[in-house]
Enzyme design. Structure first.
Site, mmCIF file in Angstrom:
data_model
loop_
_atom_site.group_PDB
_atom_site.id
_atom_site.type_symbol
_atom_site.label_atom_id
_atom_site.label_comp_id
_atom_site.label_asym_id
_atom_site.label_seq_id
_atom_site.Cartn_x
_atom_site.Cartn_y
_atom_site.Cartn_z
ATOM 1 C CB THR A 148 -2.948 12.879 6.431
ATOM 2 O OG1 THR A 148 -3.148 11.814 5.502
ATOM 3 C CG2 THR A 148 -1.486 12.954 6.811
ATOM 4 C CE LYS B 88 3.557 6.585 6.687
ATOM 5 N NZ LYS B 88 3.169 7.493 5.599
ATOM 6 C CE LYS C 263 -4.180 1.786 0.796
ATOM 7 N NZ LYS C 263 -3.895 2.624 -0.377
ATOM 8 C CG ASN D 288 -5.118 16.468 1.540
ATOM 9 O OD1 ASN D 288 -4.943 15.894 2.610
ATOM 10 N ND2 ASN D 288 -6.237 16.361 0.860
ATOM 11 C CE LYS E 161 4.419 7.859 -1.267
ATOM 12 N NZ LYS E 161 3.650 8.074 -0.026
ATOM 13 C CB SER F 88 -5.955 4.413 2.521
ATOM 14 O OG SER F 88 -5.834 5.539 1.693
#
Ligand code: NAD
Length: 427
Positions: A187, A91, A67, A218, A103, A356
């Site tokens: 976030t 993470k 992810k 964001n 990523k 997510s």
């Protein structure tokens, strides 16, 4: 000069002082499992053909499908994407999600493209990486300079290739296209939950706590808005063009309205209809903003913002890393000597990937949750895992970063060990 990935790995080496990891685990965490480099030909509006470079790196999938977000930025390179995929692996483990880390990115200046060019580029990227992503393989999401609309185009392209609707292939989609409520602010909200848990030990009331924020995109905007609503004093904000600092507290929503209207940061006191009153403010450079004497400095822009060059000049008491990798390992040492508490990225910004995960769960079950359910589940995870990290740091006398890594690596190591290591097979 060391590469970003070498810097990222140095954190692992630091943690190994406090835990005995099997050689198998150490070796597996040294290399990404898969790194794909692609070229994406795009027909531009004027008829010319431009070829863009893109990457997708899947670092480790022992704990579940990989992810991680997709970044559109002119500085994107394989070293950066590999480092970010490593951080995603840590993470997801820190907050206990059933995912590995990945990523992706495209080397592009998105502001130079028209919307139609951006759509063709986004769809071209998915065609180039379609073979290695999927709801049970690797699930992309937004990152720097990508957003819900882009995720919607990418998901649609994937459905066309696979000839079926598979919304769980990408998260951060628009709410009307099977996205999740709360993903936009996740976030910033997650970072605020972590900060609130941390500040409990300092008896610092929000109205007595000053905050400066680097990066008003964001993540930075949502954090600023939610913190302001709780009564925290937002005294400085910046974006890529520079920053503002004001004695009157800044109202992030009004500053954002102004930024959207004329692309500048201005301190607005209040707006009544179209009548607004501007507060007095000073323009500061990004470097100056980092050096302000505030209680909390929030880093919400890009990597390597505090390095050996400026670490000594930082005066904040606590630093909240919303961006990935904003402090270099050398700077970490300087900040530690100065007694500045750094709340690390792999914990602080994990709210995004957590919501997510909720989106992926909702897509796979076909049952959608309301805002209060999302927020309540997010708070539970962030509060629990933040306190796990703080307790570990106290017990083992570690920095918060080392404690967060140790917490995540214990879970990754547990998963790898269950498959059997050299020690197991030599029994
Ligand atoms: P974004 O593109 O929405 O915003 C980035 C902001 O940083 C923009 O306002 C830009 O103007 C500003 N900026 C760029 N360079 C700057 C500089 N030198 N000084 C000050 N400001 C600068 O991106 P985002 O999604 O908000 O991500 C910001 C950081 O947070 C990134 O490191 C990203 O990896 C990390 N992050 C984001 C999420 C998420 O869900 N959005 C999740 C986890 C981590």
């Amino acid at each position: 000069m060391t590469s970003l990935f070498e810097d990222a790995q140095s954190r692992l080496i630091e943690v190994m002082k406090y835990v005995t990891l099997s050689d198998d685990v150490v070796n597996r965490l040294k290399y990404p499992k898969k790194a794909l480099s692609v070229s994406i030909p795009v027909r531009m509006d004027d008829g010319a053909l431009r070829v863009f470079t893109g990457y997708r790196v899947q670092f480790d999938d022992t704990r579940g499908p990989t992810k991680g977000g997709i970044r559109f930025h002119p500085d994107v390179n394989l070293d950066e994407i590999t480092s970010l995929s490593f951080w995603m692996t840590i993470k997801c483990a820190v907050v206990g999600l059933p995912f590995g880390g990945a990523k992706g990115g495209i080397k592009v200046t998105p502001k130079e493209l028209s919307l139609l060019e951006l759509e063709r580029l986004s769809r071209g990227y998915i065609r180039a990486i379609a073979d290695i992503i999927g709801p049970k393989r690797d699930i992309p999401a937004p990152d720097v300079y990508t957003n819900a609309t882009i995720m919607g185009w990418m998901a649609d392209e994937y459905y066309q290739i696979m000839r079926e609707q598979l919304p769980a292939v990408i998260t951060g989609k628009p709410v009307h296209l099977n996205g999740s409520l709360g993903r936009d602010s996740a976030t910033g909200q997650g970072a605020l939950f972590v900060l609130l848990q941390w500040l409990k030990a300092f008896e610092l009331a929000p109205e007595n706590t000053t905050i400066a924020i680097q990066g008003f995109g964001n993540a930075g905007f949502h954090f600023a808005k939610l913190a302001y609503e709780l009564g925290f004093r937002i005294v400085a904000l910046s974006d890529s063009k520079g920053g503002i600092v004001s004695n009157d507290d800044l109202n992030p929503q009004l500053v954002m309205n102004q930024k959207l209207a004329d692309n500048t940061l201005k301190a607005m006191l209040y707006c009544d209809g179209s009548v607004c009153r501007e507060a007095e403010f000073n323009v500061v450079s990004n470097e100056e903003l980092l050096e302000l004497n505030v209680d909390v400095l929030v880093l919400a822009a890009l990597e390597n913002q505090i390095t050996e060059q400026n670490a000594d000049k930082i005066r904040a008491k606590h630093i909240l890393e919303i961006a990935n990798g904003p402090i270099s390992p050398e700077a970490d040492e300087v900040l530690k000597r100065k007694g500045i508490n750094v709340l690390p990225d792999v914990l602080v910004n994990a709210g995004g990937v957590t919501v997510s995960y909720f989106e992926w769960v909702q897509n796979r079950s076909g049952f959608y949750w309301d805002n209060s359910e999302i927020n309540c589940r997010l708070k539970k995870i962030m509060d629990t895992e933040a306190n796990n990290v703080f307790d570990l740091a106290r017990q083992k006398k570690l920095s918060l970063r080392s404690a967060a890594y140790l917490h995540g690596i214990n879970r990754i190591s547990g998963a790898m060990t269950e498959h059997g290591t050299r020690e197991y097979f030599q029994k």
